[in-house]
Scaffold this motif. Structure first.
Motif, PDB file in Angstrom:
ATOM      1  N   THR A 280       0.845  -1.193   0.000  1.00 26.77           N
ATOM      2  CA  THR A 280       0.000   0.000   0.000  1.00 26.77           C
ATOM      3  C   THR A 280       0.882   1.245   0.000  1.00 26.77           C
ATOM      4  OG1 THR A 280      -0.122  -0.034   2.413  1.00 26.77           O
ATOM      5  CG2 THR A 280      -1.915  -1.123   1.204  1.00 26.77           C
ATOM      6  N   ALA A 281       0.233   2.397  -0.197  1.00 28.85           N
ATOM      7  CA  ALA A 281       0.975   3.655  -0.249  1.00 28.85           C
ATOM      8  C   ALA A 281       0.063   4.830   0.054  1.00 28.85           C
ATOM      9  CB  ALA A 281       1.588   3.829  -1.631  1.00 28.85           C
ATOM     10  N   ALA A 282       0.710   5.955   0.351  1.00 26.73           N
ATOM     11  CA  ALA A 282       0.009   7.221   0.530  1.00 26.73           C
ATOM     12  C   ALA A 282       0.376   8.121  -0.636  1.00 26.73           C
ATOM     13  CB  ALA A 282       0.436   7.874   1.841  1.00 26.73           C
ATOM     14  N   SER A 283      -0.614   8.823  -1.164  1.00 25.56           N
ATOM     15  CA  SER A 283      -0.369   9.775  -2.245  1.00 25.56           C
ATOM     16  C   SER A 283      -1.482  10.805  -2.265  1.00 25.56           C
ATOM     17  CB  SER A 283      -0.308   9.060  -3.593  1.00 25.56           C
ATOM     18  OG  SER A 283      -0.107   9.983  -4.639  1.00 25.56           O
ATOM     19  N   ASN A 284      -1.121  12.028  -2.643  1.00 23.42           N
ATOM     20  CA  ASN A 284      -2.125  13.075  -2.825  1.00 23.42           C
ATOM     21  C   ASN A 284      -2.467  13.263  -4.294  1.00 23.42           C
ATOM     22  OD1 ASN A 284      -1.948  13.431  -0.078  1.00 23.42           O
ATOM     23  ND2 ASN A 284      -0.568  15.161  -0.199  1.00 23.42           N
ATOM     24  N   SER A 285      -1.792  12.514  -5.167  1.00 20.69           N
ATOM     25  CA  SER A 285      -1.979  12.661  -6.613  1.00 20.69           C
ATOM     26  C   SER A 285      -3.043  11.729  -7.187  1.00 20.69           C
ATOM     27  CB  SER A 285      -0.660  12.376  -7.336  1.00 20.69           C
ATOM     28  OG  SER A 285       0.345  13.251  -6.896  1.00 20.69           O
ATOM     29  N   PHE A 286      -3.444  10.711  -6.416  1.00 23.52           N
ATOM     30  CA  PHE A 286      -4.405   9.723  -6.903  1.00 23.52           C
ATOM     31  C   PHE A 286      -5.533   9.558  -5.895  1.00 23.52           C
ATOM     32  CE2 PHE A 286      -0.353   8.763  -8.815  1.00 23.52           C
ATOM     33  CZ  PHE A 286      -0.677   8.499 -10.137  1.00 23.52           C
ATOM     34  N   LYS A 287      -6.683   9.136  -6.399  1.00 18.20           N
ATOM     35  CA  LYS A 287      -7.827   8.888  -5.521  1.00 18.20           C
ATOM     36  C   LYS A 287      -7.533   7.694  -4.611  1.00 18.20           C
ATOM     37  CE  LYS A 287     -11.356  10.478  -8.766  1.00 18.20           C
ATOM     38  NZ  LYS A 287     -12.519  10.064  -9.560  1.00 18.20           N
ATOM     39  N   LEU A 288      -8.181   7.680  -3.456  1.00 23.15           N
ATOM     40  CA  LEU A 288      -8.048   6.541  -2.550  1.00 23.15           C
ATOM     41  C   LEU A 288      -8.546   5.278  -3.241  1.00 23.15           C
ATOM     42  CD1 LEU A 288      -9.237   8.124   0.807  1.00 23.15           C
ATOM     43  CD2 LEU A 288      -6.894   7.540   0.148  1.00 23.15           C
ATOM     44  N   ASN A 289      -7.915   4.161  -2.914  1.00 27.55           N
ATOM     45  CA  ASN A 289      -8.205   2.831  -3.465  1.00 27.55           C
ATOM     46  C   ASN A 289      -7.857   2.690  -4.946  1.00 27.55           C
ATOM     47  OD1 ASN A 289      -9.091   1.459  -1.081  1.00 27.55           O
ATOM     48  ND2 ASN A 289     -10.896   2.777  -1.151  1.00 27.55           N
ATOM     49  N   THR A 290      -7.062   3.609  -5.471  1.00 27.96           N
ATOM     50  CA  THR A 290      -6.553   3.481  -6.838  1.00 27.96           C
ATOM     51  C   THR A 290      -5.337   2.570  -6.802  1.00 27.96           C
ATOM     52  OG1 THR A 290      -7.279   5.708  -7.418  1.00 27.96           O
ATOM     53  CG2 THR A 290      -5.558   4.753  -8.784  1.00 27.96           C
ATOM     54  N   TRP A 291      -5.222   1.701  -7.804  1.00 31.17           N
ATOM     55  CA  TRP A 291      -4.038   0.846  -7.946  1.00 31.17           C
ATOM     56  C   TRP A 291      -3.058   1.543  -8.863  1.00 31.17           C
ATOM     57  CZ3 TRP A 291      -3.291  -3.615  -5.239  1.00 31.17           C
ATOM     58  CH2 TRP A 291      -4.404  -4.093  -4.538  1.00 31.17           C
ATOM     59  N   VAL A 292      -1.787   1.566  -8.468  1.00 30.90           N
ATOM     60  CA  VAL A 292      -0.768   2.243  -9.262  1.00 30.90           C
ATOM     61  C   VAL A 292       0.476   1.360  -9.394  1.00 30.90           C
ATOM     62  CG1 VAL A 292      -1.521   4.586  -8.639  1.00 30.90           C
ATOM     63  CG2 VAL A 292       0.220   3.455  -7.251  1.00 30.90           C
ATOM     64  N   ARG A 293       1.163   1.534 -10.523  1.00 34.63           N
ATOM     65  CA  ARG A 293       2.475   0.904 -10.704  1.00 34.63           C
ATOM     66  C   ARG A 293       3.517   1.965 -10.385  1.00 34.63           C
ATOM     67  NH1 ARG A 293       2.154  -1.273 -15.439  1.00 34.63           N
ATOM     68  NH2 ARG A 293       2.182  -3.429 -14.738  1.00 34.63           N
ATOM     69  N   VAL A 294       4.422   1.648  -9.470  1.00 36.12           N
ATOM     70  CA  VAL A 294       5.500   2.549  -9.087  1.00 36.12           C
ATOM     71  C   VAL A 294       6.790   1.973  -9.649  1.00 36.12           C
ATOM     72  CG1 VAL A 294       6.692   3.691  -7.175  1.00 36.12           C
ATOM     73  CG2 VAL A 294       4.269   3.094  -6.950  1.00 36.12           C
ATOM     74  N   THR A 295       7.485   2.768 -10.467  1.00 32.11           N
ATOM     75  CA  THR A 295       8.731   2.315 -11.081  1.00 32.11           C
ATOM     76  C   THR A 295       9.889   3.147 -10.566  1.00 32.11           C
ATOM     77  OG1 THR A 295       7.529   1.685 -13.083  1.00 32.11           O
ATOM     78  CG2 THR A 295       9.920   1.899 -13.279  1.00 32.11           C
ATOM     79  N   ASN A 296      10.893   2.461 -10.016  1.00 29.92           N
ATOM     80  CA  ASN A 296      12.124   3.098  -9.566  1.00 29.92           C
ATOM     81  C   ASN A 296      12.906   3.465 -10.822  1.00 29.92           C
ATOM     82  OD1 ASN A 296      14.789   3.583  -8.779  1.00 29.92           O
ATOM     83  ND2 ASN A 296      14.741   2.059  -7.136  1.00 29.92           N
TER      84      ASN A 296
END
Length: 136
Positions: A63-79
């Motif tokens: 899980t993660a915290a973000s202000n850029s996406f709606k809650l319960n949105t699934w995102v791919r995070v790429t380093n």
């Protein structure tokens, strides 16, 4: 009169085709939201605290915290340093001062470990919205 009627029908059909094309354009596939910025990870002392979704935070979850996406949105995070990626669910909000520092996401420690930036603490990432059925 026949020529007038044929011309009228021809231009009417062009207008209808144009309207259909406009409708098709508005149905076009929505481009997934993507943001680039700095990722960090949660402190150990936040384990068990309530998240914005009401669930208890657990550093073992993806899980993660973000202000850029709606809650319960699934995102791919790429380093962007090593091209490793993970898929996490946004279940919390970041503090405003973190966002001012260029942070776009705060990850659970499990997600940060998989992206291999625990020693660095911060890393530049690309975060893109994905369908919840997307696998890594």
């Amino acid at each position: 009169m026949k020529i007038f009627l044929l011309n009228f029908l021809f231009f009417l059909s062009l207008a209808v085709i144009g309207k259909c094309q406009d409708s098709m354009d508005s149905i076009a596939v929505k481009k997934p939201k993507t943001v680039t910025g700095i990722a960090s990870f949660y402190s150990l002392n936040l384990t068990g605290t309530k998240t914005a979704t009401g669930e208890r935070f657990d550093n073992k979850n993806m899980t993660a915290a973000s202000n850029s996406f709606k809650l319960n949105t699934w995102v791919r995070v790429t380093n962007l340093r090593n091209d490793k990626s993970v898929i996490v669910r946004i279940n919390d909000r970041m503090s405003k001062h973190m966002a001012k520092k260029g942070r776009v996401i705060d990850l659970s420690r499990t997600a940060a470990r998989k992206l291999q930036f625990m020693k660095r603490g911060l890393v530049k990432v690309r975060v893109e919205e994905v369908d919840k059925d997307t696998l890594e």
